[in-house]
Design a protein around this motif. Structure first.
Motif, PDB file in Angstrom:
ATOM      1  N   ALA A  42       0.852  -1.189   0.000  1.00  0.00           N
ATOM      2  CA  ALA A  42       0.000   0.000   0.000  1.00  0.00           C
ATOM      3  C   ALA A  42       0.890   1.244   0.000  1.00  0.00           C
ATOM      4  O   ALA A  42       0.941   2.007   0.958  1.00  0.00           O
ATOM      5  N   VAL A  43       1.639   1.426  -1.101  1.00  0.00           N
ATOM      6  CA  VAL A  43       2.524   2.585  -1.217  1.00  0.00           C
ATOM      7  C   VAL A  43       1.720   3.730  -1.826  1.00  0.00           C
ATOM      8  O   VAL A  43       1.307   3.672  -2.984  1.00  0.00           O
ATOM      9  N   ARG A  44       1.480   4.748  -1.050  1.00  0.00           N
ATOM     10  CA  ARG A  44       0.618   5.841  -1.486  1.00  0.00           C
ATOM     11  C   ARG A  44       1.422   7.115  -1.724  1.00  0.00           C
ATOM     12  O   ARG A  44       2.452   7.332  -1.097  1.00  0.00           O
ATOM     13  N   ALA A  45       0.921   7.934  -2.630  1.00  0.00           N
ATOM     14  CA  ALA A  45       1.544   9.235  -2.885  1.00  0.00           C
ATOM     15  C   ALA A  45       1.401  10.117  -1.652  1.00  0.00           C
ATOM     16  O   ALA A  45       0.391  10.070  -0.948  1.00  0.00           O
ATOM     17  N   SER A  46       2.416  10.920  -1.384  1.00  0.00           N
ATOM     18  CA  SER A  46       2.392  11.798  -0.221  1.00  0.00           C
ATOM     19  C   SER A  46       1.392  12.930  -0.412  1.00  0.00           C
ATOM     20  O   SER A  46       0.985  13.248  -1.532  1.00  0.00           O
ATOM     21  N   GLU A  47       1.017  13.544   0.701  1.00  0.00           N
ATOM     22  CA  GLU A  47       0.102  14.687   0.632  1.00  0.00           C
ATOM     23  C   GLU A  47       0.739  15.846  -0.139  1.00  0.00           C
ATOM     24  O   GLU A  47       0.063  16.567  -0.857  1.00  0.00           O
ATOM     25  N   MET A  48       2.064  16.014   0.022  1.00  0.00           N
ATOM     26  CA  MET A  48       2.738  17.081  -0.695  1.00  0.00           C
ATOM     27  C   MET A  48       2.639  16.871  -2.207  1.00  0.00           C
ATOM     28  O   MET A  48       2.383  17.808  -2.967  1.00  0.00           O
ATOM     29  N   PHE A  53       0.882  21.263  -8.007  1.00  0.00           N
ATOM     30  CA  PHE A  53       0.174  21.513  -9.263  1.00  0.00           C
ATOM     31  C   PHE A  53       0.844  22.673  -9.977  1.00  0.00           C
ATOM     32  O   PHE A  53       0.964  23.763  -9.435  1.00  0.00           O
ATOM     33  N   ASN A  54       1.318  22.428 -11.193  1.00  0.00           N
ATOM     34  CA  ASN A  54       1.941  23.472 -11.994  1.00  0.00           C
ATOM     35  C   ASN A  54       0.979  23.879 -13.097  1.00  0.00           C
ATOM     36  O   ASN A  54       0.748  23.107 -14.035  1.00  0.00           O
ATOM     37  N   PRO A  55       0.374  25.085 -13.017  1.00  0.00           N
ATOM     38  CA  PRO A  55      -0.630  25.475 -14.015  1.00  0.00           C
ATOM     39  C   PRO A  55      -0.086  25.562 -15.428  1.00  0.00           C
ATOM     40  O   PRO A  55      -0.804  25.299 -16.384  1.00  0.00           O
ATOM     41  N   VAL A  56       1.188  25.936 -15.574  1.00  0.00           N
ATOM     42  CA  VAL A  56       1.758  26.016 -16.920  1.00  0.00           C
ATOM     43  C   VAL A  56       1.763  24.639 -17.563  1.00  0.00           C
ATOM     44  O   VAL A  56       1.291  24.436 -18.685  1.00  0.00           O
ATOM     45  N   ARG A  57       2.283  23.650 -16.819  1.00  0.00           N
ATOM     46  CA  ARG A  57       2.333  22.291 -17.361  1.00  0.00           C
ATOM     47  C   ARG A  57       0.928  21.739 -17.583  1.00  0.00           C
ATOM     48  O   ARG A  57       0.651  21.068 -18.581  1.00  0.00           O
ATOM     49  N   ALA A  58       0.025  21.998 -16.629  1.00  0.00           N
ATOM     50  CA  ALA A  58      -1.333  21.463 -16.743  1.00  0.00           C
ATOM     51  C   ALA A  58      -2.037  21.995 -17.981  1.00  0.00           C
ATOM     52  O   ALA A  58      -2.722  21.254 -18.696  1.00  0.00           O
ATOM     53  N   ILE A  59      -1.866  23.285 -18.264  1.00  0.00           N
ATOM     54  CA  ILE A  59      -2.547  23.897 -19.405  1.00  0.00           C
ATOM     55  C   ILE A  59      -1.860  23.519 -20.709  1.00  0.00           C
ATOM     56  O   ILE A  59      -2.505  23.100 -21.675  1.00  0.00           O
ATOM     57  N   VAL A  60      -0.542  23.646 -20.747  1.00  0.00           N
ATOM     58  CA  VAL A  60       0.184  23.359 -21.986  1.00  0.00           C
ATOM     59  C   VAL A  60       0.056  21.890 -22.364  1.00  0.00           C
ATOM     60  O   VAL A  60      -0.156  21.553 -23.535  1.00  0.00           O
ATOM     61  N   GLY A 168       1.689  36.365 -12.447  1.00  0.00           N
ATOM     62  CA  GLY A 168       2.960  36.122 -11.796  1.00  0.00           C
ATOM     63  C   GLY A 168       3.518  34.754 -12.125  1.00  0.00           C
ATOM     64  O   GLY A 168       2.831  33.897 -12.693  1.00  0.00           O
ATOM     65  N   PHE A 169       4.750  34.548 -11.750  1.00  0.00           N
ATOM     66  CA  PHE A 169       5.478  33.301 -11.990  1.00  0.00           C
ATOM     67  C   PHE A 169       4.748  32.159 -11.292  1.00  0.00           C
ATOM     68  O   PHE A 169       4.527  32.194 -10.077  1.00  0.00           O
ATOM     69  N   SER A 170       4.389  31.121 -12.032  1.00  0.00           N
ATOM     70  CA  SER A 170       3.525  30.066 -11.501  1.00  0.00           C
ATOM     71  C   SER A 170       4.194  29.218 -10.424  1.00  0.00           C
ATOM     72  O   SER A 170       3.506  28.598  -9.608  1.00  0.00           O
ATOM     73  N   LEU A 171       5.530  29.190 -10.385  1.00  0.00           N
ATOM     74  CA  LEU A 171       6.219  28.318  -9.433  1.00  0.00           C
ATOM     75  C   LEU A 171       5.932  28.700  -7.985  1.00  0.00           C
ATOM     76  O   LEU A 171       5.912  27.839  -7.105  1.00  0.00           O
ATOM     77  N   TYR A 172       5.710  29.988  -7.707  1.00  0.00           N
ATOM     78  CA  TYR A 172       5.401  30.402  -6.334  1.00  0.00           C
ATOM     79  C   TYR A 172       4.200  29.624  -5.811  1.00  0.00           C
ATOM     80  O   TYR A 172       4.217  29.061  -4.721  1.00  0.00           O
ATOM     81  N   LYS A 173       3.140  29.606  -6.610  1.00  0.00           N
ATOM     82  CA  LYS A 173       1.913  28.927  -6.187  1.00  0.00           C
ATOM     83  C   LYS A 173       2.118  27.424  -6.129  1.00  0.00           C
ATOM     84  O   LYS A 173       1.653  26.758  -5.200  1.00  0.00           O
ATOM     85  N   THR A 174       2.825  26.874  -7.118  1.00  0.00           N
ATOM     86  CA  THR A 174       3.079  25.434  -7.148  1.00  0.00           C
ATOM     87  C   THR A 174       3.776  24.970  -5.876  1.00  0.00           C
ATOM     88  O   THR A 174       3.367  23.998  -5.236  1.00  0.00           O
ATOM     89  N   LEU A 175       4.830  25.679  -5.485  1.00  0.00           N
ATOM     90  CA  LEU A 175       5.594  25.293  -4.293  1.00  0.00           C
ATOM     91  C   LEU A 175       4.786  25.527  -3.019  1.00  0.00           C
ATOM     92  O   LEU A 175       4.781  24.679  -2.120  1.00  0.00           O
ATOM     93  N   LEU A 177       1.477  25.690  -2.437  1.00  0.00           N
ATOM     94  CA  LEU A 177       0.364  24.773  -2.218  1.00  0.00           C
ATOM     95  C   LEU A 177       0.855  23.392  -1.812  1.00  0.00           C
ATOM     96  O   LEU A 177       0.221  22.710  -1.002  1.00  0.00           O
ATOM     97  N   SER A 178       1.991  22.969  -2.369  1.00  0.00           N
ATOM     98  CA  SER A 178       2.520  21.657  -1.999  1.00  0.00           C
ATOM     99  C   SER A 178       2.954  21.624  -0.537  1.00  0.00           C
ATOM    100  O   SER A 178       3.011  20.554   0.074  1.00  0.00           O
ATOM    101  N   MET A 179       3.273  22.797   0.037  1.00  0.00           N
ATOM    102  CA  MET A 179       3.687  22.884   1.437  1.00  0.00           C
ATOM    103  C   MET A 179       2.515  23.164   2.377  1.00  0.00           C
ATOM    104  O   MET A 179       2.708  23.339   3.573  1.00  0.00           O
ATOM    105  N   GLY A 180       1.298  23.239   1.823  1.00  0.00           N
ATOM    106  CA  GLY A 180       0.139  23.545   2.664  1.00  0.00           C
ATOM    107  C   GLY A 180       0.015  25.013   3.000  1.00  0.00           C
ATOM    108  O   GLY A 180      -0.625  25.388   3.987  1.00  0.00           O
ATOM    109  N   ILE A 181       0.632  25.866   2.164  1.00  0.00           N
ATOM    110  CA  ILE A 181       0.594  27.313   2.379  1.00  0.00           C
ATOM    111  C   ILE A 181      -0.436  27.915   1.434  1.00  0.00           C
ATOM    112  O   ILE A 181      -0.427  27.649   0.227  1.00  0.00           O
TER     113      ILE A 181
END
Length: 404
Positions: A42-48, A53-60, A168-175, A177-181
């Motif tokens: 039962a190896v599950r993906a972490s919450e992080m 989520f990277n919007p640039v990659r998701a959209i492109v 703005g630069f999408s990486l700020y949001k990507t990082l 949200l992954s940290m729960g911020i």
């Protein structure tokens, strides 16, 4: 009686049968024999990872369109100045890295914050009387993305929020949200050369705000704030007691935290560190001057060409490698949004511009101005042909809306 299940990993196809006895206040209770279940993976993906989520990659990546096979592809989407060969790396930089690689002196592990000699070189290069800098103030990272990650991790805890520019630069949001911020987006104003909407910015501050991110020069806008506007931003931050994250500039209040966080990884590239002092001091000033001249010429050329196209409103850049263009969607009623607009631009004209929905700012698109001049002219010519084909004046757009 409460029920208990005790499972132990056994050998073979089945876990062993257990005879379980509990003692309570000296009394022995037998729960009988319980047969353990077969262990399962039962190896599950972490919450992080789930929150990343990277919007640039998701959209492109979701843009399932093929370019026009009759026209060579022109990509104005990737912010990499080396791709087309017109902005090559300076020979001094290349030679410095080659010599360090041949020396064999930088092949092992380095301190997580970077070699002391390299930190001293960086401090000496950027030191000035108004803002003295020492080696202990410098932490080297594996690119700017890791610097951003370290800065966010040291400033904010899960449950807190950060203020991020829109667009703005999408990486700020990507990082974050992954940290729960939580991410709160403050607006930039295209009609004011992408200055910050300071009233909107200040309205977002609350007791959980950990920092304000100021991206200057901007990606994706290419804007550069004036000294007076920067002073107004500082006034808001000072009034609200919110630290500013601008590139990797922080304060002494979080220095120890950064040192600890830097130890989570093996540190920045040792080869580049070895070449760093030579890169800083021997790269000729003409290299930077010539590069900036090319970018300025390209920006002026692109801005002038796009300004002449009906239905588009480019915003003149003042720095970086980018230019943002507004799509007057009322004149292109067949398209729902900037993503559809840019998808059709690819399929019909083989010109790839990044839809600004990637940067939380719909109905714009971003153009990268690092391509050769002739490619900019060709791309703008194709964009003009595309817009003229799909453009409708106010009356035509209204008629189409009535037909829907």
């Amino acid at each position: 009686m409460d029920s208990y299940l005790i499972q132990v990993n056994g050998h073979g196809d089945h876990a062993p049968i257990l005879d379980v006895h509990l003692k309570t206040n000296g009394n022995s209770m037998s729960l009988g024999k319980v047969k353990g279940r077969k262990p399962r993976w039962a190896v599950r993906a972490s919450e992080m990872s789930k929150k990343t989520f990277n919007p640039v990659r998701a959209i492109v990546d979701s843009m399932k369109v093929e370019p026009n096979p009759k026209k060579a592809m022109i990509s104005l989407s990737l912010g990499d100045p080396t791709v087309f060969g017109n902005l090559p790396t300076n020979d001094e930089v290349t030679q410095a890295v080659k010599e360090v690689l041949d020396s064999g002196r930088y092949n092992g592990y380095a301190p997580s914050v970077g070699y002391q000699s390299c930190r001293e070189a960086v401090a000496a290069y950027y030191n000035c009387p108004e803002a003295p800098l020492e080696a202990q103030d410098v932490i080297l990272t594996s690119g700017c993305s890791q610097a951003i990650e370290l800065a966010l991790a040291v400033l904010a805890n899960p449950g807190q929020n950060i203020l991020v520019p829109r667009p703005g630069f999408s990486l700020y949001k990507t990082l974050a949200l992954s940290m729960g911020i939580e991410v709160k987006l403050y607006n930039l104003l295209p009609e004011k050369a992408w200055e910050i909407d300071l009233k909107h910015l200040e309205s977002l501050v609350d007791e959980k705000t950990a920092c304000l991110i100021v991206n200057n020069p901007s990606n994706p806008c290419g804007s550069v704030f004036s000294k007076s506007h920067l002073q107004k931003i500082l006034a808001v931050a000072s009034r609200q007691c919110v630290p500013i994250l601008a590139d990797e500039i922080y304060g002494d209040m979080i220095r120890d935290g950064l040192l600890r966080l830097s130890q989570r990884i093996l540190g920045p590239c040792t080869i580049v560190q070895g070449a760093l002092e030579r890169i800083l001091h021997r790269t000729p000033p003409e290299f930077y001057h010539n590069t900036l001249s090319i970018l300025k010429s390209n920006a002026d050329l692109c801005y002038a060409a796009l300004s002449a196209i009906p239905g588009l409103q480019p915003v003149r850049p003042a720095g970086a490698m980018y230019l943002m263009v507004e799509i007057e969607m009322e004149h292109f009623p067949e398209f729902e949004n900037d993503v559809e607009f840019t998808e059709r631009l690819i399929s019909e004209q083989s010109v790839f511009c990044l839809p600004a929905t990637c940067f939380e700012y719909p109905n714009f698109f971003r153009v990268v101005i690092t391509v050769p001049e002739e490619m900019i002219l060709e791309a703008c010519s194709r964009i003009q042909e595309f817009c003229e084909m799909h453009y409708q004046g106010a009356e035509g757009a209204q008629d189409l809306e009535c037909d829907k």
